[in-house]
Design an enzyme around this catalytic site. Structure first.
Site, PDB file in Angstrom:
ATOM      1  N   ARG A  97      -6.655  -3.099  63.007  1.00 30.46           N
ATOM      2  CA  ARG A  97      -7.999  -2.532  62.819  1.00 30.46           C
ATOM      3  C   ARG A  97      -8.688  -2.606  64.176  1.00 30.46           C
ATOM      4  O   ARG A  97      -9.066  -3.688  64.623  1.00 30.46           O
ATOM      5  CB  ARG A  97      -8.698  -3.422  61.794  1.00 30.46           C
ATOM      6  N   ASP A 103       4.071  -5.750  51.515  1.00 28.50           N
ATOM      7  CA  ASP A 103       3.608  -6.910  52.292  1.00 28.50           C
ATOM      8  C   ASP A 103       4.694  -7.580  53.126  1.00 28.50           C
ATOM      9  O   ASP A 103       4.419  -8.030  54.222  1.00 28.50           O
ATOM     10  CB  ASP A 103       2.982  -7.939  51.329  1.00 28.50           C
ATOM     11  N   ASN A 131     -12.463 -10.789  49.076  1.00 26.63           N
ATOM     12  CA  ASN A 131     -11.014 -11.025  49.051  1.00 26.63           C
ATOM     13  C   ASN A 131     -10.506 -11.143  47.609  1.00 26.63           C
ATOM     14  O   ASN A 131      -9.496 -11.782  47.347  1.00 26.63           O
ATOM     15  CB  ASN A 131     -10.674 -12.298  49.848  1.00 26.63           C
ATOM     16  N   SER A 132     -11.225 -10.526  46.656  1.00 26.96           N
ATOM     17  CA  SER A 132     -10.716 -10.563  45.281  1.00 26.96           C
ATOM     18  C   SER A 132      -9.407  -9.776  45.216  1.00 26.96           C
ATOM     19  O   SER A 132      -9.177  -8.863  46.009  1.00 26.96           O
ATOM     20  CB  SER A 132     -11.757 -10.004  44.308  1.00 26.96           C
ATOM     21  N   ALA A 188      -5.236  -7.205  54.928  1.00 27.78           N
ATOM     22  CA  ALA A 188      -6.387  -6.370  54.564  1.00 27.78           C
ATOM     23  C   ALA A 188      -6.680  -5.268  55.584  1.00 27.78           C
ATOM     24  O   ALA A 188      -7.832  -4.971  55.882  1.00 27.78           O
ATOM     25  CB  ALA A 188      -7.631  -7.242  54.320  1.00 27.78           C
ATOM     26  N   THR A 243      -1.336  -1.951  51.652  1.00 27.45           N
ATOM     27  CA  THR A 243      -1.030  -1.521  50.280  1.00 27.45           C
ATOM     28  C   THR A 243      -1.329  -0.027  50.126  1.00 27.45           C
ATOM     29  O   THR A 243      -0.562   0.708  49.495  1.00 27.45           O
ATOM     30  CB  THR A 243      -1.816  -2.374  49.267  1.00 27.45           C
ATOM     31  N   HIS A 271       6.071  -9.495  58.187  1.00 26.16           N
ATOM     32  CA  HIS A 271       4.872  -9.168  57.403  1.00 26.16           C
ATOM     33  C   HIS A 271       4.728  -7.641  57.419  1.00 26.16           C
ATOM     34  O   HIS A 271       3.843  -7.098  58.074  1.00 26.16           O
ATOM     35  CB  HIS A 271       3.667  -9.864  58.058  1.00 26.16           C
TER      36      HIS A 271
HETATM   37  C1  OXD Z   1      -2.321 -11.672  53.201  1.00 28.88           C
HETATM   38  C2  OXD Z   1      -1.833 -11.312  51.863  1.00 28.88           C
HETATM   39  O1  OXD Z   1      -1.727 -11.205  54.181  1.00 28.88           O
HETATM   40  O2  OXD Z   1      -2.347 -11.836  50.864  1.00 28.88           O
HETATM   41  O3  OXD Z   1      -3.305 -12.419  53.305  1.00 28.88           O
HETATM   42  O4  OXD Z   1      -0.896 -10.522  51.789  1.00 28.88           O
HETATM   43 MN    MN Z   2      -0.032 -10.065  53.674  1.00 26.92          MN
END
Ligand code: OXD
Ligand code: MN
Length: 602
Positions: free
Chosen positions: A403, A280, A370-371, A254, A258, A231
């Protein structure tokens, strides 16, 4: 069937017939990934309301999708890994016996596609012609899923071509079902190379190439085949001498992956350039040169929208002005989307993410926290020229971030690969809206893979340790924390583009340069080691950012003991040894040496 059936590999055809016999669709459409097919799907989605056209003058090719109000995030409690043996799924996964899982889901899938079209979506994860890449086929009854898979993967004929070479593919079955959380399940069958998902139309639950294939099933396969599915973002950094080096970074959902993947160097660091390979997921393999090489298996970005602005992430902001599907954002009267953290102030009136009238006085947020945006990677101005390289890019350093308001310094380096695996294994983060459940609670998230590791995490740590010896030049490993706070919750570090200063130190350290002191937890930069030219961070704040307070670590050590106990005999002894070493060092830092002598009776 349509005449495109001719495209279809006989292995797929038999399976498609089986799924059709169970789900009884009105129609079966084999997707070829063409523009014409996309246009038809969009037209049909607009007619049914699955998509709403945004202002096509201002944002060409952009659409809004509203998911069911209780279907807005990954549902980890309904996600299962179905291995023959429960202990192979491990305490990190919900487990169900594979046959019991099929027996449970079969009645839910029975006739689920009546009155609907069944789409057969062949997709490729990874660059065309790469030894990294894998083919999947998703059967779904959601047009939104097809259109999203078209963005997030290399979809259609390109995947069938690849399949005709290898013959192997992951079988992914998805139906919206009745969208009830009571009948929602996301079941993974690593030993059968398949996924069954029903009852959700939301991202990671429904776009089965992403978390289900590229992380959960791929992590299982990677251990079997000697590679890694992580990830992680993949970022290229070009220095003023034009040397490009690559970093992988694992962060829980989140936590700014990104933004980091699309980092814009600050003006005060002329000559630096950042390029995006992925935001990601990274698939990593040993290369002939003894290094780990990474590809991004995805073809698009599925990013969190709130907080995305020209200030925080100009690259992402520009990239989502066209050809983007927005999910669960607010809609302004002029047909453009809006969300909290947008550069524009709150509109006097809008429709919220559920389509209800909204004003700035409304008690709820306009966009769901979470949009998401779903955008082709090719729209990203910082996309790396190596994005499609079948060999991937060589990785110089890996970072684990989370975080954390307290305890964790801005950055520190692991003493070696084994210590680095320990730093990843003991990662914890404050929860976010990416998954259902409470936000802001500290939770354990080893390697940011807790929700995504498709097998027992004790075995996963073992695999990480083994990968360090499988390559002669493993990347250096670092822990970072952009989120440490001072008085009244003030962030001590500006983050965003300024993170490049930390990455520069990381690159230096990975080549044996840069100043650091050895501390109980690892190698921490000296206060002046991170370049602050042109940056307004005081010496006092830098000291606080880098502080290792042994008293604060006592609690962390107790938490690690719980993790070790949870995995019992599957926890590698090397991880336990690193934990013992940390406890010894912290104790020594808390207890002056003369007291250690007296306490132990020496
Ligand atoms: C997550 C994603 O990790 O959508 O939830 O990338
Ligand atoms: Mn992810």
């Amino acid at each position: 069937m349509t005449d495109k059936t001719a495209l279809i590999h006989s292995g797929i055809r038999k399976w498609v017939d089986e799924v059709a016999a169970m789900t009884h669709p009105d129609r079966i459409l084999i997707c070829d990934g063409s523009e014409a097919e996309k246009e038809t799907l969009i037209k049909e989605s607009l007619a049914t309301g699955e998509l709403i056209a945004l202002n096509q003058q201002k944002m060409p090719g952009c659409y809004l999708h509203r998911s069911a109000p209780h279907d807005v995030a990954r549902t980890e409690q309904l996600t299962y890994v179905c291995t023959e043996l429960e202990k192979d799924a491990g305490p990190n996964n919900n487990w169900m016996d594979p046959d019991a899982a099929i027996a449970k889901l079969t009645p839910l899938f029975a006739n689920a596609m009546e009155g609907r079209t069944m789409y057969v979506v062949p997709f490729l994860m990874g660059p065309v012609g790469s030894r990294f890449s894998k083919v999947g086929v998703e059967i779904t009854d959601s047009k939104y899923v097809v259109l999203s898979m078209r963005i997030m993967t290399r979809m259609g004929c390109v995947a069938l071509d690849e399949l005709s070479r290898s013959g192997e593919f992951t079988r992914c079955v998805h139906s919206l079902g009745d969208l009830s959380p009571d009948r929602r399940f996301i079941m993974h069958f690593p030993e059968r190379n398949s996924v069954w998902s029903i009852g959700s139309g939301y991202g990671g639950n429904a776009l089965l190439g992403k978390k289900c294939l590229a992380l959960r099933l791929a992590s299982w396969l990677a251990r079997k085949e000697g590679w890694m599915a992580e990830h992680m973002l993949i970022l290229g950094l070009e220095d003023p001498q034009k040397r490009v080096r690559y970093i992988c970074g694992a962060f829980p959902s989140a936590c700014g992956k990104t933004n980091l993947a699309m980092l814009v160097p600050p003006r005060s660091m002329p000559g630096w350039k950042a390029t995006t390979v992925g935001d990601d997921i990274a698939w990593l393999r040993p290369g002939a040169d003894g290094r780990l090489w990474a590809v991004n298996p995805e073809a698009g970005f599925f990013g969190v929208v709130p907080g995305t602005s020209r200030k925080t992430n100009p690259t992402a902001f520009d990239m989502i002005q066209s050809n983007t599907i927005f999910t669960n954002v607010a809609l302004r009267p002029d047909g453009t989307p809006w969300w909290e953290g947008h550069d524009d102030p709150p509109p006097p009136q809008a429709l919220d993410w559920q389509g209800r009238p909204w004003t700035p006085a409304s008690p709820e947020k306009a966009a769901h926290p979470n949009s998401r945006f779903t955008t082709p990677a090719t729209q990203c101005a910082s996309l790396s020229p190596e994005f499609d390289n079948p060999e991937g890019v060589p990785i110089h350093a890996m970072i684990f971030g989370a975080r954390r308001q307290r305890r964790i310094p801005l950055v520190y380096q692991a003493r070696n690969w084994q210590h680095g695996v320990f730093l990843g294994a003991t990662l914890s983060s404050e929860t976010t809206a990416a998954a259902t459940g409470k936000v802001g609670v500290l939770r354990r998230d080893p390697m940011a893979m807790w929700p995504f590791c498709g097998y027992n995490m004790g075995d996963y740590f073992r695999h990480w340790l083994d990968m360090g010896t499988a390559v002669s030049k493993p990347p250096a490993i670092f822990r970072v924390n952009w989120f440490r706070t001072g008085e009244s919750g003030r962030f001590l570090w500006p983050g965003f583009g300024e993170n490049l200063r930390v990455l520069k130190w990381i690159l230096d350290r990975s080549e044996g340069r840069g100043d650091a002191v050895d501390s109980a937890i690892g190698q921490v930069p000296t206060p002046d080691a991170i370049d602050r030219t042109g940056l307004d961070v005081s010496d006092a704040d830098m000291t606080r950012l880098l502080k290792v307070d042994p008293a604060e670590w006592v609690e962390a050590i107790a938490g690690q003991e719980e993790l070790i106990a949870m995995f019992g005999e599957r926890m590698p002894k090397e991880i336990i040894a690193e934990h013992d070493e940390l406890a010894r060092r912290i104790n020594a830092a808390i207890t002056p040496p003369d007291l250690i002598g007296r306490d132990s009776g020496i």
